[in-house]
Each structure stands twice: as C-alpha cells, then as structure tokens.
Scaffold this motif. Sequence first.
Motif, PDB file in Angstrom:
ATOM      1  N   LYS A   9       0.794  -1.232  -0.164  1.00  0.00           N
ATOM      2  CA  LYS A   9      -0.011   0.018  -0.021  1.00  0.00           C
ATOM      3  C   LYS A   9       0.963   1.157   0.019  1.00  0.00           C
ATOM      4  CE  LYS A   9      -3.676  -2.523   0.289  1.00  0.00           C
ATOM      5  NZ  LYS A   9      -4.589  -2.857  -0.912  1.00  0.00           N
ATOM      6  N   SER A  10       2.083   1.060  -0.447  1.00  0.00           N
ATOM      7  CA  SER A  10       3.181   2.421  -0.326  1.00  0.00           C
ATOM      8  C   SER A  10       2.527   3.375  -1.309  1.00  0.00           C
ATOM      9  CB  SER A  10       4.463   1.701  -0.606  1.00  0.00           C
ATOM     10  OG  SER A  10       4.515   1.407  -2.080  1.00  0.00           O
ATOM     11  N   ASP A  11       3.374   4.489  -0.935  1.00  0.00           N
ATOM     12  CA  ASP A  11       3.160   5.759  -2.053  1.00  0.00           C
ATOM     13  C   ASP A  11       3.913   5.549  -3.201  1.00  0.00           C
ATOM     14  OD1 ASP A  11       1.735   6.802   0.068  1.00  0.00           O
ATOM     15  OD2 ASP A  11       3.327   8.277   0.750  1.00  0.00           O
ATOM     16  N   SER A  12       4.788   4.456  -3.500  1.00  0.00           N
ATOM     17  CA  SER A  12       5.538   4.329  -4.452  1.00  0.00           C
ATOM     18  C   SER A  12       4.716   3.696  -5.734  1.00  0.00           C
ATOM     19  CB  SER A  12       6.815   3.435  -4.493  1.00  0.00           C
ATOM     20  OG  SER A  12       6.203   2.156  -4.067  1.00  0.00           O
ATOM     21  N   ARG A  13       3.349   3.363  -5.439  1.00  0.00           N
ATOM     22  CA  ARG A  13       2.429   2.927  -6.429  1.00  0.00           C
ATOM     23  C   ARG A  13       1.956   4.144  -7.483  1.00  0.00           C
ATOM     24  NH1 ARG A  13      -2.462   1.181  -4.687  1.00  0.00           N
ATOM     25  NH2 ARG A  13      -2.294   2.207  -2.758  1.00  0.00           N
ATOM     26  N   TYR A  14       2.161   5.353  -6.731  1.00  0.00           N
ATOM     27  CA  TYR A  14       1.684   6.568  -7.410  1.00  0.00           C
ATOM     28  C   TYR A  14       2.740   7.523  -8.173  1.00  0.00           C
ATOM     29  CZ  TYR A  14      -2.124   5.400  -4.435  1.00  0.00           C
ATOM     30  OH  TYR A  14      -3.145   4.784  -3.730  1.00  0.00           O
TER      31      TYR A  14
ATOM     32  N   LEU B 133      15.487   2.309 -19.280  1.00  0.00           N
ATOM     33  CA  LEU B 133      16.445   2.855 -18.315  1.00  0.00           C
ATOM     34  C   LEU B 133      17.743   1.999 -18.274  1.00  0.00           C
ATOM     35  CD1 LEU B 133      14.413   4.056 -15.330  1.00  0.00           C
ATOM     36  CD2 LEU B 133      15.448   5.429 -16.834  1.00  0.00           C
ATOM     37  N   SER B 134      19.027   2.585 -18.081  1.00  0.00           N
ATOM     38  CA  SER B 134      20.067   1.549 -17.916  1.00  0.00           C
ATOM     39  C   SER B 134      20.023   0.788 -16.775  1.00  0.00           C
ATOM     40  CB  SER B 134      21.336   2.538 -17.759  1.00  0.00           C
ATOM     41  OG  SER B 134      21.285   3.345 -16.477  1.00  0.00           O
ATOM     42  N   LYS B 135      20.634  -0.196 -16.530  1.00  0.00           N
ATOM     43  CA  LYS B 135      20.925  -1.169 -15.566  1.00  0.00           C
ATOM     44  C   LYS B 135      20.814  -0.351 -14.325  1.00  0.00           C
ATOM     45  CE  LYS B 135      20.497  -5.254 -17.932  1.00  0.00           C
ATOM     46  NZ  LYS B 135      19.340  -6.025 -17.679  1.00  0.00           N
ATOM     47  N   ARG B 136      21.815   0.584 -14.031  1.00  0.00           N
ATOM     48  CA  ARG B 136      21.809   1.109 -13.059  1.00  0.00           C
ATOM     49  C   ARG B 136      20.589   1.826 -12.351  1.00  0.00           C
ATOM     50  NH1 ARG B 136      26.654   4.411 -11.153  1.00  0.00           N
ATOM     51  NH2 ARG B 136      25.461   4.363  -9.260  1.00  0.00           N
ATOM     52  N   HIS B 137      20.075   2.599 -13.687  1.00  0.00           N
ATOM     53  CA  HIS B 137      18.839   3.327 -13.057  1.00  0.00           C
ATOM     54  C   HIS B 137      17.647   2.580 -12.940  1.00  0.00           C
ATOM     55  CE1 HIS B 137      21.133   6.841 -15.059  1.00  0.00           C
ATOM     56  NE2 HIS B 137      20.177   7.593 -14.635  1.00  0.00           N
ATOM     57  N   GLN B 138      17.580   1.199 -13.435  1.00  0.00           N
ATOM     58  CA  GLN B 138      16.534   0.377 -13.211  1.00  0.00           C
ATOM     59  C   GLN B 138      16.843  -0.065 -11.563  1.00  0.00           C
ATOM     60  OE1 GLN B 138      16.102  -2.926 -15.867  1.00  0.00           O
ATOM     61  NE2 GLN B 138      16.982  -1.852 -17.639  1.00  0.00           N
ATOM     62  N   LYS B 139      17.868  -0.294 -11.292  1.00  0.00           N
ATOM     63  CA  LYS B 139      18.269  -0.687  -9.917  1.00  0.00           C
ATOM     64  C   LYS B 139      17.787   0.564  -9.021  1.00  0.00           C
ATOM     65  CE  LYS B 139      21.717  -2.559  -6.628  1.00  0.00           C
ATOM     66  NZ  LYS B 139      23.115  -2.716  -6.377  1.00  0.00           N
ATOM     67  N   LEU B 140      18.235   1.587  -9.356  1.00  0.00           N
ATOM     68  CA  LEU B 140      17.917   2.937  -8.557  1.00  0.00           C
ATOM     69  C   LEU B 140      16.222   2.867  -8.400  1.00  0.00           C
ATOM     70  CD1 LEU B 140      18.420   5.366  -7.100  1.00  0.00           C
ATOM     71  CD2 LEU B 140      18.394   6.323  -9.116  1.00  0.00           C
ATOM     72  N   VAL B 141      15.536   2.734  -9.396  1.00  0.00           N
ATOM     73  CA  VAL B 141      14.035   2.959  -9.311  1.00  0.00           C
ATOM     74  C   VAL B 141      13.412   1.630  -8.736  1.00  0.00           C
ATOM     75  CG1 VAL B 141      12.042   2.797 -11.150  1.00  0.00           C
ATOM     76  CG2 VAL B 141      13.996   4.172 -11.780  1.00  0.00           C
ATOM     77  N   ASN B 142      13.975   0.477  -8.756  1.00  0.00           N
ATOM     78  CA  ASN B 142      13.407  -0.543  -7.949  1.00  0.00           C
ATOM     79  C   ASN B 142      13.895  -0.305  -6.292  1.00  0.00           C
ATOM     80  OD1 ASN B 142      12.308  -2.327  -9.805  1.00  0.00           O
ATOM     81  ND2 ASN B 142      14.288  -3.191 -10.336  1.00  0.00           N
ATOM     82  N   GLU B 143      14.782   0.431  -6.141  1.00  0.00           N
ATOM     83  CA  GLU B 143      14.995   0.677  -4.625  1.00  0.00           C
ATOM     84  C   GLU B 143      14.169   1.685  -4.218  1.00  0.00           C
ATOM     85  OE1 GLU B 143      17.429  -0.344  -2.054  1.00  0.00           O
ATOM     86  OE2 GLU B 143      17.370  -2.026  -3.238  1.00  0.00           O
ATOM     87  N   LEU B 144      13.703   2.663  -5.119  1.00  0.00           N
ATOM     88  CA  LEU B 144      12.826   3.759  -4.622  1.00  0.00           C
ATOM     89  C   LEU B 144      11.445   3.039  -4.477  1.00  0.00           C
ATOM     90  CD1 LEU B 144      13.472   6.300  -7.616  1.00  0.00           C
ATOM     91  CD2 LEU B 144      14.468   6.434  -5.239  1.00  0.00           C
ATOM     92  N   PHE B 145      11.017   2.216  -5.289  1.00  0.00           N
ATOM     93  CA  PHE B 145       9.785   1.452  -4.827  1.00  0.00           C
ATOM     94  C   PHE B 145       9.907   0.875  -3.574  1.00  0.00           C
ATOM     95  CE2 PHE B 145       9.271   0.810 -10.091  1.00  0.00           C
ATOM     96  CZ  PHE B 145       8.699   2.189 -10.191  1.00  0.00           C
ATOM     97  N   ASN B 146      11.043  -0.099  -3.480  1.00  0.00           N
ATOM     98  CA  ASN B 146      11.062  -0.641  -2.072  1.00  0.00           C
ATOM     99  C   ASN B 146      11.189   0.206  -1.065  1.00  0.00           C
ATOM    100  OD1 ASN B 146      11.128  -3.299  -3.432  1.00  0.00           O
ATOM    101  ND2 ASN B 146      13.362  -3.022  -3.641  1.00  0.00           N
ATOM    102  N   HIS B 147      11.353   1.457  -0.972  1.00  0.00           N
ATOM    103  CA  HIS B 147      11.296   2.387  -0.048  1.00  0.00           C
ATOM    104  C   HIS B 147      10.378   3.354  -0.125  1.00  0.00           C
ATOM    105  CE1 HIS B 147      15.581   0.555   0.381  1.00  0.00           C
ATOM    106  NE2 HIS B 147      15.476   1.368   1.232  1.00  0.00           N
ATOM    107  N   SER B 148       9.197   2.952  -0.800  1.00  0.00           N
ATOM    108  CA  SER B 148       8.192   3.936  -0.749  1.00  0.00           C
ATOM    109  C   SER B 148       8.171   5.377  -1.330  1.00  0.00           C
ATOM    110  CB  SER B 148       7.273   3.667   0.584  1.00  0.00           C
ATOM    111  OG  SER B 148       6.933   2.489   0.833  1.00  0.00           O
ATOM    112  N   ILE B 149       9.155   5.422  -2.386  1.00  0.00           N
ATOM    113  CA  ILE B 149       9.618   6.691  -2.799  1.00  0.00           C
ATOM    114  C   ILE B 149       8.844   6.952  -4.107  1.00  0.00           C
ATOM    115  CG2 ILE B 149      11.361   8.343  -3.704  1.00  0.00           C
ATOM    116  CD1 ILE B 149      13.139   6.596  -1.893  1.00  0.00           C
ATOM    117  N   GLN B 150       7.906   7.902  -4.175  1.00  0.00           N
ATOM    118  CA  GLN B 150       7.078   8.130  -5.343  1.00  0.00           C
ATOM    119  C   GLN B 150       8.113   8.729  -6.319  1.00  0.00           C
ATOM    120  OE1 GLN B 150       2.947   9.664  -4.286  1.00  0.00           O
ATOM    121  NE2 GLN B 150       4.400  10.785  -3.230  1.00  0.00           N
TER     122      GLN B 150
END
Length: 642
Positions: free
Chosen positions: A10-15, A240-257
């Motif tokens: 239910k995290s904010d990162s869904r939005y 996105l590049s592999k590094r940017h993909q990893k970053l975005v996944n971490e953003l999702f995991n930490h509820s960052i929009q």
Amino acid sequence: MPLGEMVGDKSDSRYCGVEAEFMDNMPQLLYININGGFDFVAAPLMDPSYRPSLMDCTNGIPVPPFAGSDLVLSPSQWSGHVVGKISSWIDLDSEDETLRSDSEITIKQEIAWASHLSLQACLLPTPKGVSCANYARCVNEILQNLNTMQLWLRIPLEKSDEDAGDSNSNHTTEGLVDAWELWNSFRLLCEHHSQLSIALDVWSSLPSINSVERWFGEPVKAAIVHTDSFLTNAKGYPCLSKRHQKLVNELFNHSIQVIISGNPVLDVPLAASNTATGTIRHPLRPYLDYIGYMYQKMDPIPEQERFELGYRDFLQSPLQPLMDNLEAQTYETFEKDTVKYTQYQKAVAKALLDRVPDEDTSTVTTVLMVVGAGRGPLVRASLQAAEETGRKLKVYAVEKNPNAVVTLHSLVKLEGWEKLVTIVSSDMRCWNAPEKADILVSELLGSFGDNELSPECLDGAQRFLKEDGISIPSSYTSFIQPITTSKLYNDVKLHKDLAHFETAYVVKLHRVARLAPTKPVFTFDHPNISTNKSNQRYIKLRFEIPPDTGSALVHGLAGYFDAVLYKDVHLGIEPSTATPNMFSWFPIFFPLRQPVLVAPGSPFEVHFWRRCSTKVWYEWCVTSPTSSAVHNSSGRSYWVGL
C-alpha cells in the motif's frame, strides 16, 4: 491510476506524478495530466513573473497573482492530486538585497497558500549555492507553524567531484562537491524537522553505488526522474540503464514516489486522438508506461515481508523475559517461526547422533532439558529429532511462567508424552535437578544475542549439565554497524528527553543506510568453562566507511546476532549470514544523542560496554571522528533486570 498493486503493498511508490510548468488554468492542467495517466502534478502555484518589489502597494499589502482561487478545484483534488512547486527563482542567500527580500516574502506567501489549500506537500527549489543559511532559517521559521504539510527540498542526485568519470555539469549545483553536504547543512539548520524531506533530481549520470545507498537512510519522499536519463530501446521506446533500473527498484522498495519531468526526447509515435473524449495521448505517457512496467515486474512481496510490513521502522522496547511473564500472543507470534524450530531440530538430531552410537540406541536414554520451555515448541522439536534419529529421550521442560506451564501440561496430555516429558515449574537458576543433563536446550536469545540475559540464565543452569554435556546453542556473537536512519532518529527525538536516546530498541530496519560492514562485538560460549565467569565485556571497534560513499551522518548503531546451535547448525540475523525466512528477531537499534558527521574516508570509532551488577545494561560512545557522551552511564536509562 496507480502503477500497479502487489499483494500487501500500500506504499506511496504506486503513484507516479509529473512535473508541470505554470498554467493559469489549474483545472485544465490537472485534466490533461490526470487523464494522461498520472496520479498527481507538481505544479507552480504562482505566476513566475511575480515579484513583490514590483507590485503596486498603494492599497497596502499586494495580492499576489495566484493560479485562480481555491474554488477552481475541490478540496480532494487539491490535496490528492497537486504538489505545490515553490517558485524556482527564489534565492534567500543572494547578495542582492531586493532579490533576497522578494524571495522571503514569496516563499512565505506560497507556502501559506499551499497550506490553505490543504496540499500534502510543497516542492522547495534547490539552494542556489553552497551557503544556504538564510534559506534554511526562513524554512525553519515556516516549519514551526506549519500544519501537516510536508516540504520537499529538491536535491540533485549527481556525481560529486570525487567520483570517477564525467560530471553532469549542466545540473550540478555551482561550487558543490557533494549534494548530500548541502542537504545535511540545510537539515541541521532546520533541527532535523520531521516535516522537512527530500525530492531527489535523477539525471542521466549517477554517483557511485555507495553514494546512492546513503540516501535510503534519509527522508526521501520523491525522485524526479528527468526524461534525459532515459535511453531508447530497439523499438524506439524509452527505457533505463541497468543502474537506473536498480535505482528505481530501490525507490519502489522504500515507498518513494517517482515524478517524471522534462520534455519527450524520443521520437515515439503518439496514439491517435480519442474522438469520443477529444483527448490526446500524453506526450510523456511512454515514460509513465515504462515506470509502470518496472513496478509491475517487481517480485511479489514474500509472505514473511508482508507479515513484517507493519513493523517497518517502528520502535519497540526489547522484552524483559526474566522480569515479565510473556503473554499468549507473544508466544504465538514466536511459535509461528517454523524456520527457527527446524534449525533447533537439526541441532538436537546431530547432538543425539554424536551422543549415542547406533549400537547403543536401544539401551541408552539421553536426558535433555529444555530450559525456558515456554508453551513447548522446543520440547516438540527435540522429540521429533529423537524420532528422526531413532534415539531414546527423556525430557525435562523447565519454565518459570506459571501461565505457560498450564499450556505445557495440556500439550503433554494431548500428545501423550506423559512418559517422556517431565514439567518443572521453576526458574532454571533456582531449580535443583534430580539428575544431570546430557543436552541443555534453550531459546533465550535476544536481537543482540545476550540482551535477554541468556549468559546469566545458562550460567545458572550449567550446574545440572554433565561435564561432557552439550549446550544448544553452544555460542552466540553480537554484531554492530553504523547506520543512517533519519526516520528513527526523529522518532526518538519526539520524546524530548535523555532516556529515550539512551535506550536500545527492537526495530524492523527499513529506511536505513548501512554505512559499513558489521563487526563482531561480544561472544558467549556454553557451557562456560572459563575461569573468569564475569559476563561484563568491553570492546573498541573501528569502522571504515568506503571513501566513494561521500559524507554521511551516523544516527546510531544497528545490532544483530549470530548463534551456533551445534557444530555447523546456526541461526541468526547478521545481514551477511542471516537465516532465510526467519522472523523471530528484528535488529536492535542503539541511538546517538547527537548524530555524528563522518567525512569521506574517515574512520568511525565506537566503544561498547556490557555492564553487570543487580541488573545488566549497555553503554556506548563514539570517539572518532568526534567524541560523544557515554550513553546510558550506570544504566540510568535502560537496563535488563536479573
């Protein structure tokens, strides 16, 4: 529409939001972007040409040219779909007095208006230079009287001068070596205010992995991903590049929009007009679709993680199992951890095989004592190990909690164990055993290994273990590491007293940055054959934070343990060796009264004590790069009762 939804998430990162330029027709701006698939817009609330010093003040205070009145949108639209962008021209640290004055008047007007509209957040512009003292002073003044609205300070996530490779100079704050330094200076001047957060600007160039990781211990609420950070795939669509993909996944995991910003830089064919509604596909929709695709392909949250979601970054006081009798709900939670009891069963089985040769299985009965039997899970695991190995077993179940003893009696009767299990209602340290044990089994471990007084309890029970007897666990070691955790620091600070900063907390660490690998602290062995029976300990530890991390703020120490149950059977929560899918223990957190700034490549030195008298407590302090007070001196704030 949200990017997607995973079970339990239910995290904010869904939005996902979109950054927009000023438009004096806010309903039209919202219509275009929400219909385009975005969940919210980050948009200016004021005409960028407005300057207070240019207004006609003949009739008193000038009325600034807002984007319509508050009536142009409903309250739910303002609060649910708009993040206010404070004018980017403001510069509260300018040497130009007129600009500085205009900036202060404007930022107060805009935030007051955003607060009036009940916006959830406002996006503050990046400080213009290295110095931000007056900007921070003004924001801190606003924060003192602000409602629940969050202020997101825009900070570039970029390579520092010390990072290898090229620097994205187009987006670098002038004269700044490390953008984190700017953020740290700003939040210190604002006294770590809990309503001050971060919006990271993500460009095509990223700093080192270690430098990025430290941001996940900071209060990052949004990441503004610019279109020029995207690449083009074979079909001409953004990726996105592999590094940017990893970053975005971490953003999702930490509820960052995620907020998408910029103009489309790819020649992607737009969908044809929808004649039914008269709308046109949003030009940034391909970027939104890609972010949505990344969200949807994330692995589903494991069952264990779903169970732990409500505990993330939630401070809990450790158990006092000797002073307090555990409640049924606590027992039930621990008993659901099948992984832990599987490990115990393996350990008991190996001990039985070593203790009784195959030729003696029909004649030798092993005496096993479960000290701290609770409601019987270790009794069950031990009997299952005996059945698995074909060994005879006699079990003493020793438990001090009279309420748990009631359940033990019912369990023995229900399972038909009357001839195998003897229940003893007593504190193990006081019980006079009728015979000595071959194997002593216990689950007295805390998040820090010894913090629930396993050493004192097992030393007291050791007198009824045979000289060649086996203790399960046979040893356990505590570990610590320095961490950045702005969330936990602010939660402790809310109590406004010394005691809470000198208390250890059990917490499911989530929004943290682990700044260096763990180091072992204290080890206890059982049976304890040492001539020095004292369980007091002291150690000095030196951590090396990788130089490419950049500067970091240490808010406290994360603690873990690893236990050897028997020979090669272990269990624990130390990150590099943690037992998979085990949830009986969360890490422990030792706060620092004043966070410690560690410069790149500087060592971080900490001292740790385990003290014993009529109670047991820990003391800790930092001596490098600066010295802190000794925390919890004489156990004045936090201790465990014997």
